[in-house]
Design an enzyme around this catalytic site. Structure first.
Site, mmCIF file in Angstrom:
data_model
loop_
_atom_site.group_PDB
_atom_site.id
_atom_site.type_symbol
_atom_site.label_atom_id
_atom_site.label_comp_id
_atom_site.label_asym_id
_atom_site.label_seq_id
_atom_site.Cartn_x
_atom_site.Cartn_y
_atom_site.Cartn_z
ATOM 1 N N TRP A 1 0.722 -1.558 0.549
ATOM 2 C CA TRP A 1 -0.338 -0.143 -0.284
ATOM 3 C C TRP A 1 0.671 1.554 0.294
ATOM 4 O O TRP A 1 0.764 2.302 0.145
ATOM 5 C CB TRP A 1 -1.252 0.140 0.929
ATOM 6 N N ASN A 2 2.161 1.173 0.361
ATOM 7 C CA ASN A 2 2.981 2.024 0.284
ATOM 8 C C ASN A 2 3.235 3.360 -0.474
ATOM 9 O O ASN A 2 2.960 4.417 -0.765
ATOM 10 C CB ASN A 2 4.100 2.208 0.789
ATOM 11 N N GLU B 1 10.750 -8.397 -3.493
ATOM 12 C CA GLU B 1 10.923 -7.134 -3.483
ATOM 13 C C GLU B 1 10.272 -7.159 -1.849
ATOM 14 O O GLU B 1 9.259 -6.177 -1.919
ATOM 15 C CB GLU B 1 10.470 -5.780 -4.695
ATOM 16 N N GLY C 1 11.559 -5.897 2.895
ATOM 17 C CA GLY C 1 12.169 -4.187 2.958
ATOM 18 C C GLY C 1 13.602 -4.327 3.171
ATOM 19 O O GLY C 1 14.362 -4.517 2.768
ATOM 20 N N CYS D 1 10.436 1.819 0.399
ATOM 21 C CA CYS D 1 11.197 0.730 0.835
ATOM 22 C C CYS D 1 12.590 1.291 1.539
ATOM 23 O O CYS D 1 13.143 1.005 2.220
ATOM 24 C CB CYS D 1 10.638 -0.479 0.186
ATOM 25 N N GLU E 1 12.614 -2.916 10.591
ATOM 26 C CA GLU E 1 12.268 -1.970 9.446
ATOM 27 C C GLU E 1 11.384 -1.208 9.773
ATOM 28 O O GLU E 1 10.004 -1.265 10.216
ATOM 29 C CB GLU E 1 11.519 -2.146 8.703
ATOM 30 N N GLY F 1 15.615 -8.919 -0.482
ATOM 31 C CA GLY F 1 14.741 -9.656 -2.694
ATOM 32 C C GLY F 1 15.640 -11.059 -2.431
ATOM 33 O O GLY F 1 16.382 -11.515 -2.558
ATOM 34 N N GLU G 1 13.734 -5.742 -10.991
ATOM 35 C CA GLU G 1 12.723 -4.909 -11.007
ATOM 36 C C GLU G 1 13.695 -3.936 -11.742
ATOM 37 O O GLU G 1 14.189 -2.884 -11.347
ATOM 38 C CB GLU G 1 11.571 -5.273 -10.167
HETATM 39 P P1 NAD Z 1 2.670 -7.208 3.957
HETATM 40 O O1 NAD Z 1 3.961 -8.634 3.241
HETATM 41 O O2 NAD Z 1 2.100 -7.143 4.845
HETATM 42 O O3 NAD Z 1 1.753 -6.722 2.555
HETATM 43 C C1 NAD Z 1 1.896 -6.972 1.127
HETATM 44 C C2 NAD Z 1 1.030 -7.255 -0.092
HETATM 45 O O4 NAD Z 1 1.061 -9.244 0.286
HETATM 46 C C3 NAD Z 1 -0.066 -7.269 -0.004
HETATM 47 O O5 NAD Z 1 -0.798 -6.923 -0.962
HETATM 48 C C4 NAD Z 1 -1.140 -8.005 1.227
HETATM 49 O O6 NAD Z 1 -2.533 -8.475 1.244
HETATM 50 C C5 NAD Z 1 -0.503 -9.231 0.501
HETATM 51 N N1 NAD Z 1 0.105 -10.455 1.384
HETATM 52 C C6 NAD Z 1 -0.103 -10.805 2.602
HETATM 53 N N2 NAD Z 1 -0.350 -11.917 3.330
HETATM 54 C C7 NAD Z 1 -0.058 -12.583 2.069
HETATM 55 C C8 NAD Z 1 0.631 -13.842 1.944
HETATM 56 N N3 NAD Z 1 0.735 -14.751 2.638
HETATM 57 N N4 NAD Z 1 0.102 -14.353 0.584
HETATM 58 C C9 NAD Z 1 0.309 -13.527 -0.590
HETATM 59 N N5 NAD Z 1 0.452 -12.213 -0.278
HETATM 60 C C10 NAD Z 1 -0.463 -12.089 0.822
HETATM 61 O O7 NAD Z 1 3.952 -5.729 3.425
HETATM 62 P P2 NAD Z 1 2.514 -3.809 3.350
HETATM 63 O O8 NAD Z 1 3.057 -3.868 4.997
HETATM 64 O O9 NAD Z 1 1.599 -3.952 2.408
HETATM 65 O O10 NAD Z 1 3.866 -3.174 3.114
HETATM 66 C C11 NAD Z 1 4.256 -2.875 3.457
HETATM 67 C C12 NAD Z 1 6.628 -3.459 3.341
HETATM 68 O O11 NAD Z 1 6.851 -4.039 1.571
HETATM 69 C C13 NAD Z 1 8.118 -2.739 3.950
HETATM 70 O O12 NAD Z 1 8.320 -3.959 4.600
HETATM 71 C C14 NAD Z 1 8.208 -2.272 2.702
HETATM 72 O O13 NAD Z 1 9.852 -2.082 3.189
HETATM 73 C C15 NAD Z 1 8.393 -3.334 2.225
HETATM 74 N N6 NAD Z 1 8.279 -3.080 -0.020
HETATM 75 C C16 NAD Z 1 8.995 -2.955 -0.436
HETATM 76 C C17 NAD Z 1 9.856 -2.497 -1.669
HETATM 77 C C18 NAD Z 1 10.453 -2.714 -2.585
HETATM 78 O O14 NAD Z 1 10.647 -2.655 -3.638
HETATM 79 N N7 NAD Z 1 11.786 -3.778 -1.784
HETATM 80 C C19 NAD Z 1 9.076 -1.232 -2.803
HETATM 81 C C20 NAD Z 1 7.552 -1.137 -1.869
HETATM 82 C C21 NAD Z 1 7.770 -1.589 -0.007
#
Ligand code: NAD
Length: 474
Positions: A145-146, A244, A246, A278, A380, A453, A457
């Site tokens: 969602w970020n 990708e 945290g 991230c 994080e 990760g 990408e």
């Molecule tokens: P999250 O892992 O809680 O959720 C990410 C997505 O996965 C959501 O759509 C969620 O509904 C889905 N999801 C949740 N549980 C699942 C499961 N068991 N199986 C499959 N899908 C599932 O993360 P978040 O809180 O939405 O996002 C924040 C995190 O994302 C932070 O750690 C941030 O650093 C990371 N992030 C990484 C990058 C990158 O490119 N490296 C970019 C943006 C955000």
């Protein structure tokens, strides 16, 4: 809004929906279908059917659709940005930039479409090998969602231009931006079933996508913890995976750095998107000889940031996106105070006043003298809290910067070419910025090392991530 399956706007099989709320005031901004495993199956079937034609179209024709969509996204930038701000919370200016970023990504991959070709290799004794680059098939994209628009672009652009079809799951709190962008792609001529968006929870929609044997690749962006679950579950059907995850990016400020530039870089790097990026600056290491002056200037600058509803004029920082993140940030800072793990020199609390009453707001926070074992350094921290650590020199800074399970980004701030060279070589991260932090144009391959990760990408490298090579030997 409805979700998009096989080119149709559709409700979930269960008929259930959920409300999307504005994190700045708790007001409803829309609703989305609460999809489940059945909806994923429908979407996968449609994507599978659509793959037969889409994979056979010339890449340049696919690129043209992405070009048209990018143009339409630019025309609708304001409306899209308002939707993004209302469901995500970020200031409208940041939302506008993000929407533009989505268009940039589509254009980048549309441009690349003209250069996608196969390779011919001559073999000893007059033989020849043709290396075909083929799409993988039905791919799954799970996004957080970020930064929902940019991250959707990172997946949609390379996946579609290479001839794959896609089932995309937005985060539960930010489905509306993804659905609006999908609607533009559809209006721009994307055939039915090429891009399907299934809204709903990770535990149902996301898990079913990872389980589904018909999805041949999963590209997941989210937390390390969920990423590990995805990696494990994907192994059952031997899916290709891009993860990708945290980060806990270090920013190193040397004694010869341009201090004004470094202060601005720290403010932008940490408090942009309310710290929910991230590659945000999540740990700041400053040389002790300039630390006092640096912290004084940074504090002055941070205390001028205007916190409020992202739609309001002049707001620099919006709310956190959701209640769970808000609680986590309050708990983390509460623990620092309780355990005496650092000095909160600025912020460290929820802002007071009527306009903050129903939102997930938190003051931009600076913490100095942080104990080495503090969760602020080990975990994080996905919010507006910056731990600052003083170091004697570059060796110590690099050693501490690398003392983490994460390895997404890092930055070095200095005028000294030797220090730059040393930091770029030794910092363990997928990207190192020099005298800047966060910027990621579509040309740049991006991804993490260590627990941040698997795979890359963005850039031309993403083409490899969405294609299989097949060798034909004659
Ligand atoms: P999250 O892992 O809680 O959720 C990410 C997505 O996965 C959501 O759509 C969620 O509904 C889905 N999801 C949740 N549980 C699942 C499961 N068991 N199986 C499959 N899908 C599932 O993360 P978040 O809180 O939405 O996002 C924040 C995190 O994302 C932070 O750690 C941030 O650093 C990371 N992030 C990484 C990058 C990158 O490119 N490296 C970019 C943006 C955000």
């Amino acid at each position: 809004m409805m979700m998009l399956i096989g080119g149709e706007w559709t409700a979930s099989c269960s008929g259930e929906t959920y409300e999307v709320r504005n994190p700045a005031n708790g007001m409803p901004v829309g609703a989305a279908p609460l999809g489940n495993a059945e909806d994923v199956k429908r979407a996968v079937d449609c994507a599978h059917e659509a793959f037969k034609k889409w994979s056979g179209i010339a890449a340049r024709e696919r690129g043209k659709i992405l070009f048209r969509a990018a143009q339409r996204v630019r025309e609708m930038q304001h409306e899209l940005a308002v939707t993004l701000t209302m469901e995500q919370g970020k200031p409208l200016k940041e939302a506008r930039d993000e929407i533009q970023g989505f268009a940039n990504i589509l254009e980048y991959y549309a441009g690349i479409s003209a250069a996608l070709d196969d390779r011919s290799v001559s073999l000893p004794k007059g033989g020849r090998c043709i290396v075909l680059r083929r799409p993988i098939g039905v791919c799954g994209a799970i996004i957080p969602w970020n930064v929902p628009a940019i991250i959707m672009g990172w997946k949609v652009g390379p996946a579609l231009v290479t001839g794959n079809t896609l089932v995309l799951k937005p985060a539960t709190t930010t489905p509306l931006t993804s659905l609006s962008l999908a609607s533009i792609l559809k209006e721009s001529g994307l055939p039915d079933g090429v891009l399907n968006v299934v809204t709903g929870r990770g535990a149902s929609v996301g898990e079913e996508m990872v389980r589904s044997p018909a999805i041949r690749k999963i590209s997941f962006t989210g937390s390390v913890e969920t990423g590990k679950r995805v990696l494990q579950a994907a192994s059952a059907s031997m899916k290709r995976v891009t993860l990708e995850l945290g980060g806990s990016d270090p920013m190193i400020v040397c004694d010869d750095a341009d201090m004004n530039k470094a202060v601005e870089g720290a403010v932008h790097g940490r408090f942009y998107n309310c710290g929910q990026t991230c590659t945000a600056v999540k740990r700041l290491y400053v040389f002790e000889s300039i630390a006092e002056e640096f912290v004084r200037r940074l504090k002055g600058r941070v205390e001028c940031l205007s916190v409020g509803n992202g739609l309001d004029e002049g707001v620099d920082m919006g709310p956190l996106n959701n209640g769970a993140q808000w609680e986590r940030i309050k708990t983390l800072v509460g623990m620092v105070k309780e355990k005496d793990e650092g000095n909160v020199v600025s912020g460290g609390k929820v802002p007071e006043g009527e306009k903050y009453k129903n939102g997930y707001f938190y003051m931009p926070t600076l913490v100095t003298d942080v104990s080495p074992g503090s969760a602020l350094l080990k975990e994080e921290v996905f919010g507006p809290v910056l731990p600052i650590i003083t170091v004697k020199g570059l060796d110590e800074a690099i050693e501490l910067a690398n003392d983490t399970r994460f390895g997404l980004g890092s930055s070095i701030w200095t005028r000294d070419i030797e220090k730059i060279r040393m930091a770029c070589e030794r910092l363990e991260s997928g990207v190192t910025w020099v005298n800047q932090h966060v910027r990621l144009p579509p040309e740049v391959p991006f991804g993490g090392v260590k627990e941040s990760g698997v795979g890359r990408e963005n850039g031309i490298e993403a083409i490899d991530a969405y294609t299989e090579l097949k060798s034909i030997i004659s």
